[in-house]
Design a protein around this motif. Sequence first.
Motif, PDB file in Angstrom:
ATOM      1  N   PRO A   1      30.605  63.875  14.644  1.00 39.03           N
ATOM      2  CA  PRO A   1      31.117  64.081  16.017  1.00 39.03           C
ATOM      3  C   PRO A   1      30.371  63.273  17.074  1.00 39.03           C
ATOM      4  N   LYS A   2      29.064  63.111  16.897  1.00 42.63           N
ATOM      5  CA  LYS A   2      28.298  62.348  17.879  1.00 42.63           C
ATOM      6  C   LYS A   2      28.630  60.862  17.834  1.00 42.63           C
ATOM      7  N   LEU A   3      29.000  60.351  16.655  1.00 37.51           N
ATOM      8  CA  LEU A   3      29.314  58.934  16.532  1.00 37.51           C
ATOM      9  C   LEU A   3      30.752  58.593  16.900  1.00 37.51           C
ATOM     10  N   THR A   4      31.573  59.591  17.120  1.00 37.83           N
ATOM     11  CA  THR A   4      32.987  59.325  17.406  1.00 37.83           C
ATOM     12  C   THR A   4      33.158  58.584  18.724  1.00 37.83           C
ATOM     13  N   VAL A   5      32.552  59.078  19.787  1.00 42.32           N
ATOM     14  CA  VAL A   5      32.705  58.454  21.106  1.00 42.32           C
ATOM     15  C   VAL A   5      32.109  57.048  21.138  1.00 42.32           C
ATOM     16  N   PRO A   6      30.873  56.816  20.666  1.00 35.45           N
ATOM     17  CA  PRO A   6      30.389  55.424  20.630  1.00 35.45           C
ATOM     18  C   PRO A   6      31.248  54.508  19.776  1.00 35.45           C
ATOM     19  N   LEU A   7      31.802  55.044  18.685  1.00 31.43           N
ATOM     20  CA  LEU A   7      32.653  54.219  17.838  1.00 31.43           C
ATOM     21  C   LEU A   7      33.919  53.791  18.583  1.00 31.43           C
TER      22      LEU A   7
ATOM     23  N   VAL B   1      38.239  40.841  17.596  1.00 27.56           N
ATOM     24  CA  VAL B   1      38.005  39.937  16.473  1.00 27.56           C
ATOM     25  C   VAL B   1      39.280  39.750  15.651  1.00 27.56           C
ATOM     26  N   ILE B   2      40.075  40.801  15.499  1.00 22.41           N
ATOM     27  CA  ILE B   2      41.298  40.711  14.677  1.00 22.41           C
ATOM     28  C   ILE B   2      42.419  39.986  15.420  1.00 22.41           C
TER      29      ILE B   2
ATOM     30  N   PHE C   1      32.766  50.059  19.350  1.00 20.00           N
ATOM     31  CA  PHE C   1      33.033  49.354  18.106  1.00 20.00           C
ATOM     32  C   PHE C   1      34.496  48.928  17.983  1.00 20.00           C
ATOM     33  N   LEU C   2      35.440  49.837  18.268  1.00 22.54           N
ATOM     34  CA  LEU C   2      36.854  49.524  18.091  1.00 22.54           C
ATOM     35  C   LEU C   2      37.344  48.405  19.007  1.00 22.54           C
ATOM     36  N   PRO C   3      36.983  48.349  20.311  1.00 22.83           N
ATOM     37  CA  PRO C   3      37.424  47.196  21.119  1.00 22.83           C
ATOM     38  C   PRO C   3      36.970  45.860  20.561  1.00 22.83           C
TER      39      PRO C   3
END
Length: 335
Positions: free
Chosen positions: A301-307, A318-319, A311-313
């Motif tokens: 749960p803590k890594l969801t918001v930073p991800l 890149v894609i 990370f996703l943008p």
Amino acid sequence: MENLISTLTDTRFLVAVLAAVAAAAVVFTIGATFFSGNDTKKVRQRIRRVALEREKMRAEEMARLRGPQPESGPRTIRQQAGRDYMKNVVKRFSLEKAFVDAGTADALARAGYRGQAAMTTYLFARFVTPFVLFILAFAYLSLTVFADRPLWMNGIYALLVGLIGAYLPILMLKNKTQKRQQSIRRAWPDALDLMLLCVESGMSVEHAFKRVSRELAGQSPELAEELSLTTAELSFLEERSRAFDNLGRRTGLDVVRSVMTSLIQADRYGTSVGTSLRVMAEEGREQRMNDAEKKAASLPPKLTVPLIVFFLPVLFIVIISPAIIRVFQQNMSMG
């Protein structure tokens, strides 16, 4: 014989005897008062010597735990004057009545501050901090940010800053307490294991505490300090249970209180100290494992918001970037 009887029954003789008895009683009463006063004085001197010896032992143990420190000179006149100034301010404005309650001394002890000097510094900080922040905020707002605003508005803003600053010493004390308790909580299971080994090897509880404090000096100086202070209290307090209870009260941790309660019961009812420590050590290891599992379970749960935010943008860029670049190149070639 008749002369003796007449003498004993003579009124003047009886009055003289009674006067002598009364005078002896007065002398004895006054002397007993002086002797009891001397005994009280001796008891007070002994208590004072014990307190001084306790502070000396604590200072020596803390110096040993902290390692070699650079030599510092004696206390200067300026430092002494500063400390006296704090005492005068606290005494003049009766800050102890305003800020001190039944739990203030315990709160300072949980943060590692003990003695009247720490109490004086804390009260002085609570009294002075709002005024200092008010002056600094008013000067900063009037000269920089809100220089074009009226002074009364800047004064209101500075007053709000001063009111918030009134809780700054409390927040700093809580922060210091939390850091200290966290250090003690992390090292406590290891301390229990070491105490169990020392007790089962034949050491007494005092020597076990002293040995464990030496071993844990590098890992947790806070816990080593508390154990050293408990060792000193075990050596001069009349009741050993008071030393154990003081350790639980100074740390403010439930895990420490439970172990100290077990030691108090073992000392009171004559049960095995090793058995109590073994049970508490096992519970401490299980608690440490449970805490580690809780932290591991709370990571997703803590890594969801930073991800999502970071990370996703970047992944989308890149894609999608090669396709966008190729589209622009085709449009330019066709144009």
